[in-house]
Design a protein around this motif. Structure first.
Motif, PDB file in Angstrom:
ATOM      1  N   LEU A  90      13.627  -0.257   2.427  1.00  0.00           N
ATOM      2  CA  LEU A  90      12.334   0.244   1.944  1.00  0.00           C
ATOM      3  C   LEU A  90      12.504   1.592   1.259  1.00  0.00           C
ATOM      4  CD1 LEU A  90       9.218   0.270   1.806  1.00  0.00           C
ATOM      5  CD2 LEU A  90       9.245   1.252   4.113  1.00  0.00           C
ATOM      6  N   LEU A  91      13.236   2.514   1.884  1.00  0.00           N
ATOM      7  CA  LEU A  91      13.429   3.833   1.292  1.00  0.00           C
ATOM      8  C   LEU A  91      14.215   3.756  -0.013  1.00  0.00           C
ATOM      9  CD1 LEU A  91      14.223   5.962   4.477  1.00  0.00           C
ATOM     10  CD2 LEU A  91      12.060   5.774   3.241  1.00  0.00           C
ATOM     11  N   TYR A  92      15.188   2.846  -0.080  1.00  0.00           N
ATOM     12  CA  TYR A  92      15.958   2.694  -1.317  1.00  0.00           C
ATOM     13  C   TYR A  92      15.078   2.193  -2.454  1.00  0.00           C
ATOM     14  CZ  TYR A  92      19.119   0.606  -4.713  1.00  0.00           C
ATOM     15  OH  TYR A  92      19.750   0.236  -5.884  1.00  0.00           O
ATOM     16  N   HIS A  93      14.287   1.157  -2.176  1.00  0.00           N
ATOM     17  CA  HIS A  93      13.418   0.613  -3.227  1.00  0.00           C
ATOM     18  C   HIS A  93      12.344   1.630  -3.634  1.00  0.00           C
ATOM     19  CE1 HIS A  93      14.754  -3.584  -1.831  1.00  0.00           C
ATOM     20  NE2 HIS A  93      15.209  -3.416  -3.062  1.00  0.00           N
ATOM     21  N   LEU A 139       0.837  -1.207   0.000  1.00  0.00           N
ATOM     22  CA  LEU A 139       0.000   0.000   0.000  1.00  0.00           C
ATOM     23  C   LEU A 139       0.869   1.253   0.000  1.00  0.00           C
ATOM     24  CD1 LEU A 139      -2.802   1.344   0.298  1.00  0.00           C
ATOM     25  CD2 LEU A 139      -2.519   1.126   2.782  1.00  0.00           C
ATOM     26  N   PHE A 140       1.977   1.204   0.718  1.00  0.00           N
ATOM     27  CA  PHE A 140       2.908   2.326   0.752  1.00  0.00           C
ATOM     28  C   PHE A 140       3.442   2.627  -0.646  1.00  0.00           C
ATOM     29  CE2 PHE A 140       7.090   4.195   1.867  1.00  0.00           C
ATOM     30  CZ  PHE A 140       6.640   5.240   2.656  1.00  0.00           C
ATOM     31  N   PHE A 141       3.763   1.583  -1.402  1.00  0.00           N
ATOM     32  CA  PHE A 141       4.252   1.767  -2.768  1.00  0.00           C
ATOM     33  C   PHE A 141       3.168   2.358  -3.661  1.00  0.00           C
ATOM     34  CE2 PHE A 141       8.197  -0.168  -1.948  1.00  0.00           C
ATOM     35  CZ  PHE A 141       8.968  -0.125  -3.085  1.00  0.00           C
ATOM     36  N   LEU A 142       1.948   1.861  -3.561  1.00  0.00           N
ATOM     37  CA  LEU A 142       0.869   2.355  -4.424  1.00  0.00           C
ATOM     38  C   LEU A 142       0.574   3.830  -4.155  1.00  0.00           C
ATOM     39  CD1 LEU A 142      -1.689  -0.611  -4.389  1.00  0.00           C
ATOM     40  CD2 LEU A 142       0.048  -0.076  -6.101  1.00  0.00           C
ATOM     41  N   SER A 151       4.999   4.547  12.454  1.00  0.00           N
ATOM     42  CA  SER A 151       5.954   5.108  13.405  1.00  0.00           C
ATOM     43  C   SER A 151       7.215   5.515  12.655  1.00  0.00           C
ATOM     44  CB  SER A 151       6.286   4.098  14.506  1.00  0.00           C
ATOM     45  OG  SER A 151       6.911   2.952  13.948  1.00  0.00           O
ATOM     46  N   LEU A 152       8.039   6.328  13.298  1.00  0.00           N
ATOM     47  CA  LEU A 152       9.290   6.750  12.677  1.00  0.00           C
ATOM     48  C   LEU A 152      10.238   5.579  12.484  1.00  0.00           C
ATOM     49  CD1 LEU A 152       9.989  10.143  14.498  1.00  0.00           C
ATOM     50  CD2 LEU A 152       9.250   9.798  12.135  1.00  0.00           C
ATOM     51  N   ALA A 153      10.247   4.643  13.415  1.00  0.00           N
ATOM     52  CA  ALA A 153      11.124   3.477  13.278  1.00  0.00           C
ATOM     53  C   ALA A 153      10.731   2.634  12.077  1.00  0.00           C
ATOM     54  CB  ALA A 153      11.076   2.651  14.563  1.00  0.00           C
ATOM     55  N   GLY A 154       9.434   2.537  11.832  1.00  0.00           N
ATOM     56  CA  GLY A 154       8.996   1.761  10.677  1.00  0.00           C
ATOM     57  C   GLY A 154       9.301   2.453   9.363  1.00  0.00           C
TER      58      GLY A 154
END
Length: 668
Positions: free
Chosen positions: A259-262, A158-161, A250-253
């Motif tokens: 994840l940020l690289y992809h 969902l984050f990617f979409l 959360s900030l840790a997640g």
């Protein structure tokens, strides 16, 4: 731009084929970008052999092939929007409210919505090609033994979409604000391959930086508002949230480096493919086109250069025609002979007359625009009486004025659309622009009726209606230097033969109209005292000056073409067709030169804006007024340097002769 002239021969035979070529090349480059994306998404520097072999294995998989087919369709839709929304004249809002209206225009809303959906589709394809924990939207929950299996939300997918939709929307919005749909024309013509190769590295760097900013902004957006789409998806699809899965609330997640690289790589892939499509479209559409000067067949007359430069739609045709005229006049002696040739039978210079008339009409139109702009600024809502000649002028002054009047009578009249510059507040903010560029003047108050009072015809004025009298003369674009000869309080004599009495209805307006006008002024006065309203409606002086010269590339080419043809006629014009119109050409250029000098005395017009470092954020339209001033001086120096002292035999007014002498002495 295209809906106004979709069946034009140039659109069907040239523009559509150029668009198809740009789309074909972007589709051919898509597999290369996809292979690089898959290769970088599986990067493993410690195991290079396994990394490369695994990447090549994924390229032949079903997910990558199916995603590639979907990406082909996405690029086709993006290419269609490039064709539909491009323009040769940028739309420059002169107020904050005009910019807001430009963003909220229905055409732009459709553009944003479609690109948001396309961004989500590209994000789904990139998530499927990366695979692993990003592939599906739902995944099985971790349940105890004996419990019924349940589906949980995969928040990473969902984050990617959502990130893809966010990047697609920001691409459309930033493209509107930065005029990415603007097609500029390079001063030096380059081969398409060399142009693309020199711009590719800048596009890659620009896409990578934009993707980095997009990831940062989206993470902030998702941290504060991500619960809204997450809750809606879970309630709509009946999905649960498992605490053992990766959570992003959360900030840790969110600070997960893989994840940020992809995510950055996916955004960079999306922006790179779309930016390459825009770059290829610009390269192909702005390629120079050679038009025939004359044709032996009557059905091909509309495709000849004299007819092409007089076309109003599509605007790209007029630009390419004037560009070809400038190239012809500078580099092609054979084609110049066709311009100077006479028709048979009859012996008339039809080609030269058509080209010269259209170029002078363009220059005269710009002069009228600058004069009108300066008059509105100087008047600031006050109405000045028209100047007139004194009866006690000397004979030389009368001769000078009569000569100037004759020259103005030959200048083509400006179209009616130029009489209301304030109409730019109501123009469509997206799409093609016509030959007349609207603009908004800079007044002290946004609600000041200066433009209305300045432009509205006065029923009691001798210039109102269709009054024809030997004692009256229509006003043209007047030189500011010549206006100093007459006293400022000089008004025309009111004689019964010259000034008709106004109708009775104009003398006594009705009570309803007076009441409505008073209420309108009260509303304007009330709104003008509000800070927010003033902020939205205050004019932007720099933007107003840029909008005034936004289509000046046409005038630059017209100046270059005319000056080169006039200079070449000194040795190549066997029949003297150019020398007949030389007084008109010089007078028109000198009037424009004085109008431009007058405009550059304004404080906001002399500041040169910064050029953009990226080829996609094209800011060349901000520099057009400086290019026009240079081209105008160069054109006059080219003519005076060629003809020299022979110009003393050309009939012109004393003011024009004095100004031309400065160019002949190289003192301008």
């Amino acid at each position: 731009m295209l809906p106004s002239a979709p069946n034009h021969w140039f659109v069907r035979k040239v523009i559509y084929w150029r668009w198809a070529a740009s789309v074909a090349w972007s589709l051919l480059l898509l597999p290369v970008c996809t292979a690089l994306f898959v290769l970088l998404s599986r990067v493993s520097l410690l195991h290079p052999i396994g990394w490369i072999s695994e990447s090549f294995g994924l390229l032949c998989g079903s997910y990558v092939i199916f995603s590639l087919v979907l990406l082909f369709g996405v690029l086709l839709v993006v290419g269609f929007f490039n064709l539909e929304y491009y323009t040769a004249v940028p739309s420059i809002p002169c107020t904050k409210i005009a910019l807001l209206g430009k963003v909220l225009h229905p055409r732009q809303c459709i553009h944003m919505l479609v690109h948001c959906m396309l961004g989500m589709l590209v994000a789904w394809c990139t998530a499927a090609m990366i695979g692993g924990r990003y592939r599906t939207l739902s995944c099985p929950c971790a349940v105890e033994e004996g419990a019924a299996p349940a589906a949980c939300l995969n928040e990473l997918h969902l984050f990617f979409l959502l990130a893809g939709g966010f990047v697609g929307y920001s691409y459309s919005l930033l493209g509107l604000l930065n005029n990415v749909n603007y097609i500029s024309f390079k001063i030096i013509q380059r081969h398409k391959y060399l142009w693309f190769r020199s711009s590719l590295l800048a596009v890659v760097r620009y896409s990578a930086v934009r993707a980095l900013y997009a990831v940062r902004n989206f993470c902030i957006f998702y941290y504060f508002l991500g619960y809204i789409p997450r809750t809606w998806i879970c309630s709509t699809l009946g999905l649960l949230r498992d605490s053992s899965l990766h959570r992003l609330d959360s900030l840790a997640g969110l600070l997960d480096l893989p994840l940020l690289y992809h995510l950055w790589l996916s955004c960079c892939f999306l922006l790179l493919t779309w930016h390459v499509s825009v770059l290829l479209f610009r390269i192909f559409v702005s390629e120079a086109y050679s038009f025939p000067v004359q044709s032996s067949f009557s059905e091909d007359t509309s495709q000849c250069l004299p007819k092409v430069i007089s076309e109003k739609e599509p605007m790209i045709l007029k630009f390419l025609g004037l560009q070809d005229l400038a190239v012809l006049a500078h580099n092609s002696p054979c084609r110049r002979q066709e311009v100077f040739s006479l028709s048979q039978p009859g012996g008339h210079p039809h080609n030269w007359n058509a080209i010269c008339t259209e170029c002078l009409a363009l220059l005269g139109e710009l002069t009228q625009r600058l004069v009108l702009y300066q008059e509105v600024l100087s008047s600031n809502g006050r109405s000045w009486p028209p100047s007139c000649g004194s009866d006690h002028k000397s004979t030389s002054s009368e001769t000078s004025e009569n000569s100037g009047t004759e020259e103005l009578s030959h200048t083509p009249r400006v179209r009616a659309g130029l009489k209301t510059p304030a109409s730019s507040l109501f123009r469509a903010p997206v799409g093609g622009a016509g030959g007349t560029l609207p603009f908004t003047p800079d007044l002290d108050s946004p609600f000041s009726p200066a433009v209305t009072r300045r432009m509205a015809p006065d029923p009691s004025s001798p210039w109102h209606g269709s009054v024809q009298s030997p004692h009256l003369m229509r006003r043209g674009p007047k030189l500011w230097t010549s206006s100093a000869e007459s006293p400022p309080d000089c008004v025309l004599p009111e004689s019964p033969a010259a000034v008709p009495s106004p109708p009775a209805g104009a003398q006594k307006p009705s009570f309803l109209s007076l009441w409505f006008q008073n209420r309108q002024e009260q509303v304007k006065g009330f709104l003008a005292k509000r800070v927010l309203i003033m902020y939205l409606f205050n004019k932007l002086p720099e933007a107003s000056s840029q909008a005034l010269f936004a289509d000046s590339q046409m005038h630059i080419w017209a100046l270059q073409g005319l000056s080169h043809l006039v200079a070449a006629s000194f040795t190549e014009d066997k029949f003297g067709v150019v020398q007949i119109t030389l007084p008109r050409i010089l007078s028109t250029m000198l009037m424009l030169q004085e109008a431009v000098d007058r405009h550059f005395k304004l404080p906001h017009a002399s500041s040169k804006p910064m050029r953009s470092t990226c080829c996609l954020e094209d800011s060349t339209f901000k520099m057009l007024r400086f290019g026009l001033r240079s081209a105008l001086k160069t054109a006059l120096y080219r003519i005076t340097g060629t003809f020299g002292q022979h110009l003393h035999a050309v009939q012109m007014s004393a003011e024009h002769r004095k100004r031309l002498q400065l160019f002949m002495d190289y003192k301008e």
